[in-house]
Design a protein around this motif. Structure first.
Motif, PDB file in Angstrom:
ATOM      1  N   VAL A 116      27.551  55.609  48.205  1.00 53.69           N
ATOM      2  CA  VAL A 116      28.044  56.123  46.939  1.00 53.69           C
ATOM      3  C   VAL A 116      29.212  55.241  46.513  1.00 53.69           C
ATOM      4  O   VAL A 116      30.016  54.805  47.344  1.00 53.69           O
ATOM      5  CB  VAL A 116      28.480  57.595  47.052  1.00 53.69           C
ATOM      6  N   LEU A 117      29.282  54.947  45.241  1.00 57.86           N
ATOM      7  CA  LEU A 117      30.386  54.139  44.721  1.00 57.86           C
ATOM      8  C   LEU A 117      31.650  54.990  44.648  1.00 57.86           C
ATOM      9  O   LEU A 117      31.615  56.132  44.182  1.00 57.86           O
ATOM     10  CB  LEU A 117      30.041  53.609  43.328  1.00 57.86           C
ATOM     11  N   VAL A 118      32.744  54.409  45.110  1.00 55.67           N
ATOM     12  CA  VAL A 118      34.024  55.097  45.070  1.00 55.67           C
ATOM     13  C   VAL A 118      35.009  54.257  44.265  1.00 55.67           C
ATOM     14  O   VAL A 118      35.257  53.086  44.598  1.00 55.67           O
ATOM     15  CB  VAL A 118      34.587  55.347  46.487  1.00 55.67           C
ATOM     16  N   ASP A 119      35.520  54.843  43.209  1.00 51.08           N
ATOM     17  CA  ASP A 119      36.595  54.204  42.442  1.00 51.08           C
ATOM     18  C   ASP A 119      37.887  54.513  43.185  1.00 51.08           C
ATOM     19  O   ASP A 119      38.429  55.609  43.092  1.00 51.08           O
ATOM     20  CB  ASP A 119      36.634  54.746  41.018  1.00 51.08           C
ATOM     21  N   ARG A 120      38.380  53.537  43.958  1.00 57.62           N
ATOM     22  CA  ARG A 120      39.529  53.784  44.822  1.00 57.62           C
ATOM     23  C   ARG A 120      40.841  53.856  44.057  1.00 57.62           C
ATOM     24  O   ARG A 120      41.861  54.300  44.592  1.00 57.62           O
ATOM     25  CB  ARG A 120      39.611  52.693  45.900  1.00 57.62           C
ATOM     26  N   GLY A 121      40.860  53.394  42.811  1.00 58.69           N
ATOM     27  CA  GLY A 121      42.082  53.515  42.030  1.00 58.69           C
ATOM     28  C   GLY A 121      42.397  52.274  41.224  1.00 58.69           C
ATOM     29  O   GLY A 121      41.647  51.291  41.202  1.00 58.69           O
ATOM     30  N   PHE A 122      43.533  52.331  40.578  1.00 59.15           N
ATOM     31  CA  PHE A 122      43.970  51.310  39.610  1.00 59.15           C
ATOM     32  C   PHE A 122      45.081  50.452  40.214  1.00 59.15           C
ATOM     33  O   PHE A 122      45.952  50.944  40.935  1.00 59.15           O
ATOM     34  CB  PHE A 122      44.484  52.019  38.359  1.00 59.15           C
ATOM     35  N   THR A 123      45.023  49.163  39.894  1.00 55.69           N
ATOM     36  CA  THR A 123      46.137  48.278  40.223  1.00 55.69           C
ATOM     37  C   THR A 123      46.459  47.436  39.003  1.00 55.69           C
ATOM     38  O   THR A 123      45.558  46.956  38.299  1.00 55.69           O
ATOM     39  CB  THR A 123      45.820  47.376  41.431  1.00 55.69           C
ATOM     40  N   GLU A 124      47.727  47.269  38.731  1.00 54.00           N
ATOM     41  CA  GLU A 124      48.168  46.514  37.562  1.00 54.00           C
ATOM     42  C   GLU A 124      47.991  45.025  37.806  1.00 54.00           C
ATOM     43  O   GLU A 124      48.245  44.514  38.903  1.00 54.00           O
ATOM     44  CB  GLU A 124      49.628  46.827  37.266  1.00 54.00           C
ATOM     45  N   THR A 125      47.536  44.311  36.786  1.00 55.69           N
ATOM     46  CA  THR A 125      47.322  42.864  36.871  1.00 55.69           C
ATOM     47  C   THR A 125      47.829  42.208  35.599  1.00 55.69           C
ATOM     48  O   THR A 125      48.229  42.881  34.644  1.00 55.69           O
ATOM     49  CB  THR A 125      45.824  42.527  37.035  1.00 55.69           C
ATOM     50  N   LEU A 126      47.785  40.894  35.584  1.00 56.53           N
ATOM     51  CA  LEU A 126      48.082  40.167  34.362  1.00 56.53           C
ATOM     52  C   LEU A 126      46.989  40.443  33.332  1.00 56.53           C
ATOM     53  O   LEU A 126      45.865  40.796  33.683  1.00 56.53           O
ATOM     54  CB  LEU A 126      48.153  38.665  34.649  1.00 56.53           C
ATOM     55  N   ARG A 127      47.321  40.290  32.075  1.00 57.86           N
ATOM     56  CA  ARG A 127      46.355  40.525  31.004  1.00 57.86           C
ATOM     57  C   ARG A 127      45.404  39.323  30.937  1.00 57.86           C
ATOM     58  O   ARG A 127      45.548  38.422  30.106  1.00 57.86           O
ATOM     59  CB  ARG A 127      47.072  40.743  29.681  1.00 57.86           C
ATOM     60  N   THR A 128      44.427  39.322  31.839  1.00 56.79           N
ATOM     61  CA  THR A 128      43.522  38.197  31.951  1.00 56.79           C
ATOM     62  C   THR A 128      42.121  38.692  32.258  1.00 56.79           C
ATOM     63  O   THR A 128      41.923  39.844  32.688  1.00 56.79           O
ATOM     64  CB  THR A 128      43.978  37.236  33.062  1.00 56.79           C
ATOM     65  N   GLY A 165      31.983  39.198  40.345  1.00 54.89           N
ATOM     66  CA  GLY A 165      32.670  40.250  41.077  1.00 54.89           C
ATOM     67  C   GLY A 165      33.302  41.316  40.209  1.00 54.89           C
ATOM     68  O   GLY A 165      34.164  42.059  40.685  1.00 54.89           O
ATOM     69  N   GLN A 166      32.854  41.427  38.950  1.00 55.03           N
ATOM     70  CA  GLN A 166      33.467  42.381  38.039  1.00 55.03           C
ATOM     71  C   GLN A 166      32.412  43.090  37.187  1.00 55.03           C
ATOM     72  O   GLN A 166      31.312  42.581  36.977  1.00 55.03           O
ATOM     73  CB  GLN A 166      34.449  41.681  37.098  1.00 55.03           C
ATOM     74  N   VAL A 167      32.775  44.266  36.704  1.00 49.44           N
ATOM     75  CA  VAL A 167      31.992  44.988  35.706  1.00 49.44           C
ATOM     76  C   VAL A 167      32.962  45.499  34.646  1.00 49.44           C
ATOM     77  O   VAL A 167      34.178  45.527  34.858  1.00 49.44           O
ATOM     78  CB  VAL A 167      31.214  46.170  36.322  1.00 49.44           C
ATOM     79  N   SER A 172      25.864  53.305  38.761  1.00 52.24           N
ATOM     80  CA  SER A 172      25.125  53.022  39.990  1.00 52.24           C
ATOM     81  C   SER A 172      23.855  52.235  39.690  1.00 52.24           C
ATOM     82  O   SER A 172      23.406  51.440  40.513  1.00 52.24           O
ATOM     83  CB  SER A 172      24.780  54.336  40.703  1.00 52.24           C
ATOM     84  N   ARG A 173      23.289  52.413  38.505  1.00 53.36           N
ATOM     85  CA  ARG A 173      22.093  51.650  38.127  1.00 53.36           C
ATOM     86  C   ARG A 173      22.438  50.176  37.940  1.00 53.36           C
ATOM     87  O   ARG A 173      21.690  49.294  38.351  1.00 53.36           O
ATOM     88  CB  ARG A 173      21.488  52.227  36.846  1.00 53.36           C
ATOM     89  N   GLY A 174      23.576  49.917  37.287  1.00 48.79           N
ATOM     90  CA  GLY A 174      23.972  48.533  37.088  1.00 48.79           C
ATOM     91  C   GLY A 174      24.350  47.834  38.377  1.00 48.79           C
ATOM     92  O   GLY A 174      24.161  46.617  38.521  1.00 48.79           O
ATOM     93  N   MET A 175      24.865  48.603  39.349  1.00 46.43           N
ATOM     94  CA  MET A 175      25.281  48.022  40.630  1.00 46.43           C
ATOM     95  C   MET A 175      24.125  47.882  41.618  1.00 46.43           C
ATOM     96  O   MET A 175      24.283  47.277  42.684  1.00 46.43           O
ATOM     97  CB  MET A 175      26.363  48.907  41.251  1.00 46.43           C
ATOM     98  N   ALA A 176      22.964  48.439  41.289  1.00 50.97           N
ATOM     99  CA  ALA A 176      21.862  48.505  42.250  1.00 50.97           C
ATOM    100  C   ALA A 176      21.437  47.125  42.760  1.00 50.97           C
ATOM    101  O   ALA A 176      21.096  46.961  43.934  1.00 50.97           O
ATOM    102  CB  ALA A 176      20.669  49.224  41.613  1.00 50.97           C
ATOM    103  N   GLU A 177      21.453  46.119  41.879  1.00 48.39           N
ATOM    104  CA  GLU A 177      21.020  44.778  42.280  1.00 48.39           C
ATOM    105  C   GLU A 177      22.097  44.031  43.066  1.00 48.39           C
ATOM    106  O   GLU A 177      21.831  42.968  43.623  1.00 48.39           O
ATOM    107  CB  GLU A 177      20.621  43.968  41.045  1.00 48.39           C
TER     108      GLU A 177
END
Length: 267
Positions: A116-128, A165-167, A172-177
């Motif tokens: 099962v996909l788990v959204d572990r949380g948010f981390t701040e990054t540069l606006r990129t 490495g990003q979406v 879950s359908r998009g991640m299936a492949e």
């Protein structure tokens, strides 16, 4: 009533049809907004019920092979497994309180071989647009995750399929492949974890406000009333203008006496 005969002209009939049509559209848009308000209130009540309920095993809510239904969203679930960091992705273009960043999405492998996909949380990054080079690590070995069950995003394949490495949206359908095992439907917004890990901010509670629908509905009805009042105002102005023109014509037109002689109006 003779003064209002001009309302029967083609110009004013066309104007009246336009006003009626415009008012009808505005009234329907107002009704639509109030229906959206009712739908939101029903949804909010369902979400409150889910959030106030004790956690239940994921398997009891979404068995393998079944899909998460909209009325199951925000159910508090608990699931045990181990994280697969090798297939971890980030959700880009996330904004949290005005801060740019990403959500970290990591598959959690279960005993039956699914995940099962788990959204572990948010981390701040540069606006990129680039994926962060380093991300907070999850615990090794078996973990117990408690969080909110979410439905798959309805965004298109370009948003949900993994690229570099990003979406842009979680599905879950998009991640299936992207993974070599079967994924359970939907995903889990992590709220608690044992053993705990740090470095990521969990998803905040959903907004349970009524939104702008009530005021939007009133606004559309105000526009409908404004169109009708405007028609009356223009009609009154036209009648007044015709009265003034008739009075001016009466003062300047020659008249005759009983003998048929023309009488010039005094100036």
């Amino acid at each position: 009533m003779r003064e209002l005969r001009f309302l029967g002209s083609a110009r004013w009939i066309g104007f009246a049809i336009f006003v009626v049509a415009l008012s009808a559209v505005c009234i329907q848009l107002g009704i639509w907004q109030f229906h959206k308000l009712e739908d939101r209130q029903v949804r909010n009540e369902l979400v409150r019920e889910h959030l106030d309920t004790a956690p239940v095993p994921l398997e009891d809510v979404v068995p393998a092979g079944s899909a998460v239904e909209p009325d199951q969203e925000w159910t508090v679930v608990e699931v045990t497994g181990s994280y697969d960091v090798d297939h971890e992705v980030t959700v880009k273009f996330v904004n949290r309180d005005g801060r740019p960043g990403v959500d970290v999405l990591t598959p959690l492998l279960l005993e039956d071989g699914t995940a099962v996909l788990v959204d572990r949380g948010f981390t701040e990054t540069l606006r990129t647009n680039a994926r962060p080079e380093t991300l907070p690590e999850p615990p090794d070995g078996e973990v117990q995750v408690t969080g909110w069950l979410r439905v798959d995003s309805s965004a298109g394949r370009q948003a949900t399929q993994v690229f570099d490495g990003q979406v842009r949206a979680v599905s879950s359908r998009g991640m299936a492949e992207h993974v070599p095992y079967d994924l359970r439907s939907g995903y889990v917004d992590l709220q608690e974890q044992s053993p705990a890990s740090s470095g990521l901010e969990p998803e905040p509670r959903p907004d349970l406000g009524q939104g702008p629908h009530f005021f939007y509905g009133l606004q559309w009805w105000f526009f409908a009333a404004l169109a009708i009042v405007g028609y009356g105002w223009f009609a009154r102005a036209e009648r007044q203008e015709r009265r003034t023109a008739a009075a001016r014509a009466a003062r300047t037109s020659p008249t005759t006496d009983e003998a048929g002689r023309e009488i010039t109006p005094a100036r």
